[in-house]
Write a protein that holds these residues in place. Structure first.
Motif, PDB file in Angstrom:
ATOM      1  N   LYS A  80       0.811  -1.215   0.000  1.00 15.92           N
ATOM      2  CA  LYS A  80       0.000   0.000   0.000  1.00 15.92           C
ATOM      3  C   LYS A  80       0.848   1.270   0.000  1.00 15.92           C
ATOM      4  CE  LYS A  80      -4.015  -2.007   2.342  1.00 15.92           C
ATOM      5  NZ  LYS A  80      -4.930  -1.892   3.509  1.00 15.92           N
ATOM      6  N   LEU A  81       2.114   1.143   0.387  1.00 15.32           N
ATOM      7  CA  LEU A  81       2.979   2.312   0.483  1.00 15.32           C
ATOM      8  C   LEU A  81       4.101   2.318  -0.547  1.00 15.32           C
ATOM      9  CD1 LEU A  81       3.459   2.423   4.377  1.00 15.32           C
ATOM     10  CD2 LEU A  81       1.786   3.691   3.018  1.00 15.32           C
ATOM     11  N   ALA A  82       4.373   1.169  -1.138  1.00 15.97           N
ATOM     12  CA  ALA A  82       5.556   1.027  -1.991  1.00 15.97           C
ATOM     13  C   ALA A  82       5.554   1.966  -3.187  1.00 15.97           C
ATOM     14  CB  ALA A  82       5.679  -0.426  -2.464  1.00 15.97           C
ATOM     15  N   SER A  83       4.384   2.357  -3.654  1.00 19.20           N
ATOM     16  CA  SER A  83       4.322   3.202  -4.843  1.00 19.20           C
ATOM     17  C   SER A  83       4.431   4.692  -4.540  1.00 19.20           C
ATOM     18  CB  SER A  83       2.999   2.960  -5.590  1.00 19.20           C
ATOM     19  OG  SER A  83       1.887   3.278  -4.764  1.00 19.20           O
ATOM     20  N   LEU A  84       4.466   5.068  -3.263  1.00 18.03           N
ATOM     21  CA  LEU A  84       4.507   6.476  -2.872  1.00 18.03           C
ATOM     22  C   LEU A  84       5.939   6.984  -2.846  1.00 18.03           C
ATOM     23  CD1 LEU A  84       1.877   6.319   0.015  1.00 18.03           C
ATOM     24  CD2 LEU A  84       1.520   7.014  -2.358  1.00 18.03           C
ATOM     25  N   SER A  85       6.113   8.252  -3.195  1.00 14.99           N
ATOM     26  CA  SER A  85       7.461   8.809  -3.332  1.00 14.99           C
ATOM     27  C   SER A  85       8.179   8.926  -1.999  1.00 14.99           C
ATOM     28  CB  SER A  85       7.387  10.190  -4.000  1.00 14.99           C
ATOM     29  OG  SER A  85       6.604  11.088  -3.226  1.00 14.99           O
ATOM     30  N   TYR A  86       7.470   9.283  -0.934  1.00 15.89           N
ATOM     31  CA  TYR A  86       8.160   9.528   0.330  1.00 15.89           C
ATOM     32  C   TYR A  86       8.768   8.262   0.924  1.00 15.89           C
ATOM     33  CZ  TYR A  86       4.152   7.718   3.021  1.00 15.89           C
ATOM     34  OH  TYR A  86       3.168   6.929   3.563  1.00 15.89           O
ATOM     35  N   THR A  87       8.227   7.083   0.535  1.00 17.22           N
ATOM     36  CA  THR A  87       8.802   5.846   1.065  1.00 17.22           C
ATOM     37  C   THR A  87      10.214   5.618   0.547  1.00 17.22           C
ATOM     38  OG1 THR A  87       7.836   4.523  -0.733  1.00 17.22           O
ATOM     39  CG2 THR A  87       6.515   4.817   1.248  1.00 17.22           C
ATOM     40  N   VAL A  88      10.526   6.149  -0.628  1.00 10.72           N
ATOM     41  CA  VAL A  88      11.895   6.040  -1.155  1.00 10.72           C
ATOM     42  C   VAL A  88      12.868   6.780  -0.246  1.00 10.72           C
ATOM     43  CG1 VAL A  88      13.415   6.599  -3.089  1.00 10.72           C
ATOM     44  CG2 VAL A  88      11.075   5.797  -3.524  1.00 10.72           C
ATOM     45  N   TYR A  89      12.496   8.001   0.137  1.00  9.24           N
ATOM     46  CA  TYR A  89      13.349   8.778   1.041  1.00  9.24           C
ATOM     47  C   TYR A  89      13.490   8.076   2.388  1.00  9.24           C
ATOM     48  CZ  TYR A  89      12.748  12.598  -2.301  1.00  9.24           C
ATOM     49  OH  TYR A  89      12.740  13.376  -3.437  1.00  9.24           O
ATOM     50  N   LEU A  90      12.402   7.516   2.896  1.00 15.14           N
ATOM     51  CA  LEU A  90      12.460   6.833   4.180  1.00 15.14           C
ATOM     52  C   LEU A  90      13.368   5.611   4.129  1.00 15.14           C
ATOM     53  CD1 LEU A  90       8.733   7.042   5.380  1.00 15.14           C
ATOM     54  CD2 LEU A  90      10.692   8.340   6.225  1.00 15.14           C
ATOM     55  N   LYS A  91      13.361   4.891   2.999  1.00 14.61           N
ATOM     56  CA  LYS A  91      14.239   3.732   2.864  1.00 14.61           C
ATOM     57  C   LYS A  91      15.705   4.153   2.829  1.00 14.61           C
ATOM     58  CE  LYS A  91      11.081   0.539   0.503  1.00 14.61           C
ATOM     59  NZ  LYS A  91      10.814  -0.229  -0.744  1.00 14.61           N
TER      60      LYS A  91
END
Length: 344
Positions: A80-91
């Motif tokens: 549900k979150l993998a496609s959102l941009s902010y999750t890239v920064y969080l990773k």
């Protein structure tokens, strides 16, 4: 971002005795110049934070922060979150912060327990150690800047969200930050050759005090001000139409993410201020007492900074029921898979 860097104590092995009651510390481990007090400054600040208690506190933060960053990586990998941009920064932030915590913990353990120093083994190892010291120190706050900028666009320019706040653009931004950090760190590796020219000294000062400390804090502060003002205005606008809502100002999706950026600024600020104070003292060749005080306060500032490296996961699960449900579901899936793979 400490004096001179997070996790680095204001000590080095290159001491030169002075006649005025101070030990002058040479330019080691990134220090431009520090003074260790042999006097008392009238006893102020009346406490000594250096010691094994500080090491134990940092160790507990490192353990909790590392676990939190691993859990954060797992949580934002949810479908549900993998496609959102902010999750890239969080990773990227989770990986970088883990690296900073582990490397910093080793360096402090090396200092406190007088372990053999890796940097003394060979010139190649010296460069590797310096690189691992500087890379996460510089990269971590700029990842927060990128994350905050992503939130700024989403909140203040929602119609541009689909254009600028995409997963591909987030990966490109983070990759460029990593590449830029590597390029900027390369000149500092000349330290390993012990060629300490004035140009290199000032380059390190600019790199450490401006690029990896003061400037990111200023950008994060400015962006958060705009984000907060926009959220407040949006809530006021909605409240005029939703009079009977139980909680018309609640924004469960945005506020936990904004809170990450705000608390990052709060935990980065003390070290940034300390850096500025020491930079001014060094450039003016004055304020020795100020440098001594910041040296004494460094363990407390270091604890605050280390919280920045391990707090993101706990901020999200503490401020949003949605993220708590996601991590519970992920952990439940791992538990079920583990049971299924066990032999009967």
């Amino acid at each position: 971002m400490s004096t001179p860097s997070p996790f680095w104590s204001n000590q080095t092995s290159n001491f030169t005795e002075r006649d005025d009651g101070f030990d002058e510390v040479g330019f080691g481990k990134g220090d431009f110049k520090m003074y260790h007090d042999n006097s008392t400054l009238n006893g102020w600040p009346y406490f000594n934070l250096h010691g094994y208690a500080h090491w134990a506190i940092i160790l507990s933060i490192v353990i909790a922060g590392t676990i939190g960053n691993i859990m954060l990586f797992i949580m934002v990998s949810d479908s549900k979150l993998a496609s959102l941009s902010y999750t890239v920064y969080l990773k990227f932030m989770a990986f970088c912060d883990c690296l900073a915590l582990i490397v910093g913990m080793y360096l402090q353990t090396e200092e406190y327990f007088n372990l053999p120093k890796l940097a003394n083994m060979s010139n190649t190892i010296i460069k590797i150690v310096i690189g691992f010291e500087f890379l996460p120190t510089f990269l971590s706050p700029w990842l927060v800047v990128g994350f905050t900028l992503d939130r700024f666009v989403c909140v203040c320019f929602p119609l541009k969200r689909e254009i600028f706040c995409t997963r591909k653009k987030a990966i490109a931004v983070c990759s460029c930050m990593v590449a830029a950090t590597i390029v900027l760190v390369i000149p500092i590796l000349d330290i390993s050759e012990l060629v300490m020219s004035d140009n290199l000294v000032y380059y390190i000062i600019v790199f450490r005090m401006v690029l990896s400390s003061t400037l990111p804090c200023i950008i994060i502060l400015v962006l958060n001000i705009f984000i907060t003002v926009r959220i407040k205005r949006g809530n006021e606008f909605r409240s005029t139409f939703i009079r009977h809502s139980a909680n018309p100002t609640k924004d469960s999706s945005t506020r936990p993410l904004v809170l990450i950026s705000v608390l990052a600024f709060v935990t980065l600020l003390p070290m940034s201020v300390s850096d500025i104070i020491n930079l001014v003292s060094y450039l003016l060749e004055a304020g020795r007492e100020v440098v001594i005080i910041t040296d004494r306060l460094w363990p407390a500032l270091n604890i605050i900074y280390s919280l920045n490296l391990g707090q993101n996961f706990f901020i999200l699960i503490g401020s949003s029921q949605n993220y708590r449900q996601i991590i519970k579901r992920k952990l439940r899936c791992f538990t079920v898979k583990g049971r299924q793979t066990r032999p009967n």
